[in-house]
Enzyme design. Structure first.
Site, PDB file in Angstrom:
ATOM      1  N   GLY A   8       0.814  -1.206   0.000  1.00 17.04           N
ATOM      2  CA  GLY A   8       0.000   0.000   0.000  1.00 17.04           C
ATOM      3  C   GLY A   8       0.852   1.262   0.000  1.00 17.04           C
ATOM      4  O   GLY A   8       2.082   1.208   0.112  1.00 17.04           O
ATOM      5  N   ARG A  10       2.782   4.318   1.261  1.00 17.46           N
ATOM      6  CA  ARG A  10       3.585   4.590   2.458  1.00 17.46           C
ATOM      7  C   ARG A  10       3.825   3.335   3.311  1.00 17.46           C
ATOM      8  O   ARG A  10       3.960   3.399   4.520  1.00 17.46           O
ATOM      9  CB  ARG A  10       2.937   5.680   3.308  1.00 17.46           C
ATOM     10  CG  ARG A  10       2.953   7.038   2.658  1.00 17.46           C
ATOM     11  CD  ARG A  10       4.376   7.456   2.509  1.00 17.46           C
ATOM     12  NE  ARG A  10       4.509   8.845   2.170  1.00 17.46           N
ATOM     13  CZ  ARG A  10       5.381   9.279   1.295  1.00 17.46           C
ATOM     14  NH1 ARG A  10       6.164   8.436   0.664  1.00 17.46           N
ATOM     15  NH2 ARG A  10       5.502  10.555   1.059  1.00 17.46           N
ATOM     16  N   ALA A  32      12.976   6.431 -12.368  1.00 16.37           N
ATOM     17  CA  ALA A  32      11.885   7.116 -11.674  1.00 16.37           C
ATOM     18  C   ALA A  32      10.794   7.447 -12.680  1.00 16.37           C
ATOM     19  O   ALA A  32      11.072   7.999 -13.743  1.00 16.37           O
ATOM     20  CB  ALA A  32      12.411   8.389 -11.015  1.00 16.37           C
ATOM     21  N   HIS A  48      12.611  11.542  -1.811  1.00 16.30           N
ATOM     22  CA  HIS A  48      13.088  10.237  -2.292  1.00 16.30           C
ATOM     23  C   HIS A  48      14.550  10.329  -2.723  1.00 16.30           C
ATOM     24  O   HIS A  48      15.358   9.450  -2.413  1.00 16.30           O
ATOM     25  CB  HIS A  48      12.239   9.742  -3.474  1.00 16.30           C
ATOM     26  CG  HIS A  48      11.080   8.894  -3.076  1.00 16.30           C
ATOM     27  ND1 HIS A  48      11.186   7.540  -2.887  1.00 16.30           N
ATOM     28  CD2 HIS A  48       9.783   9.208  -2.848  1.00 16.30           C
ATOM     29  CE1 HIS A  48      10.007   7.052  -2.553  1.00 16.30           C
ATOM     30  NE2 HIS A  48       9.135   8.047  -2.522  1.00 16.30           N
ATOM     31  N   ARG A  52      17.746   8.349  -1.008  1.00 13.42           N
ATOM     32  CA  ARG A  52      18.671   7.495  -1.769  1.00 13.42           C
ATOM     33  C   ARG A  52      20.124   7.906  -1.534  1.00 13.42           C
ATOM     34  O   ARG A  52      20.980   7.051  -1.320  1.00 13.42           O
ATOM     35  CB  ARG A  52      18.351   7.537  -3.264  1.00 13.42           C
ATOM     36  CG  ARG A  52      17.120   6.745  -3.635  1.00 13.42           C
ATOM     37  CD  ARG A  52      17.041   6.461  -5.114  1.00 13.42           C
ATOM     38  NE  ARG A  52      17.073   7.616  -5.972  1.00 13.42           N
ATOM     39  CZ  ARG A  52      16.012   8.337  -6.313  1.00 13.42           C
ATOM     40  NH1 ARG A  52      14.814   8.044  -5.827  1.00 13.42           N
ATOM     41  NH2 ARG A  52      16.127   9.351  -7.143  1.00 13.42           N
ATOM     42  N   ASP A  83      10.789   2.651  -9.866  1.00 10.21           N
ATOM     43  CA  ASP A  83       9.865   3.120  -8.836  1.00 10.21           C
ATOM     44  C   ASP A  83       9.094   4.303  -9.403  1.00 10.21           C
ATOM     45  O   ASP A  83       9.672   5.350  -9.628  1.00 10.21           O
ATOM     46  CB  ASP A  83      10.656   3.516  -7.588  1.00 10.21           C
ATOM     47  CG  ASP A  83       9.787   3.684  -6.354  1.00 10.21           C
ATOM     48  OD1 ASP A  83       8.569   3.439  -6.437  1.00 10.21           O
ATOM     49  OD2 ASP A  83      10.336   4.065  -5.312  1.00 10.21           O
TER      50      ASP A  83
END
Length: 181
Positions: A8, A10, A32, A48, A52, A83
């Site tokens: 799901g 988060r 991305a 994000h 990383r 992602d």
């Protein structure tokens, strides 16, 4: 090694996928799919990116909201992380939504992605959302999205060597536990 990571919103999918990919190679390509249409999404993307960088694994990053199969087909990276497939699917659905055969057009992109994913020899980790646990969307486009997402996840899960569900930050491998008929 082909891995599909789902869960799901988060749930910890991205963090898990990045850590898993880092164990598969020395460096990697991060694909991305998000597009920053507003300030909130821009802030999410920047978060994000900072996450990383803080983990110390070297990622080359490419932003590709549409040509995902082509990007995977053309890369020689030692490890690839995508992602997120759900955003990629949203990008395509919104691009095609006014076409009379929008669902079929998007489904053909999913099929192309599944074919390329299945043929990959480099380790690939794909991140997707599990959207089928919620209510039936009120609007037609939402229902089409939910249905396409479910079919996409099924196709990719069949091809994957591993399927991992992340819930509340806890990864559980499902593929080896899959019931076989």
């Amino acid at each position: 090694m082909k891995v599909l990571v789902t869960g799901g919103a988060r749930s910890g999918k991205s963090g898990f996928a990045e850590a898993y990919a880092a164990k598969l190679g020395e460096r990697g390509l991060y694909v991305a799919t998000a597009q920053a249409f507003d300030e909130e999404m821009k802030a999410r993307i920047e978060l994000h990116q900072a996450d990383r960088r803080s983990r110390g694994f070297h990622w080359d990053t490419t932003e590709e909201p549409y040509a995902l199969a082509e990007t995977l087909r053309s890369t020689a990276a030692p490890v690839i992380l995508v992602d997120c497939l759900t955003l990629w699917l949203s990008n395509w659905l919104l691009r095609c939504e006014h076409e009379p055969d929008a669902e079929r057009l998007v489904e053909s992109r999913i099929d192309e992605l599944a074919d390329v994913f299945g043929s990959m020899s480099s380790p690939v980790v794909l991140v997707t959302n599990e959207v089928g646990y919620g209510l039936v969307p009120e609007y037609k486009l939402g229902r089409i999205f939910r249905d396409l997402s479910g079919r996409m996840n099924q196709k990719l899960a069949r091809t994957a060597d591993q399927l991992v569900l992340v819930t509340a930050g806890i990864p559980v491998e499902l593929k080896s536990q899959a019931f076989r008929l």
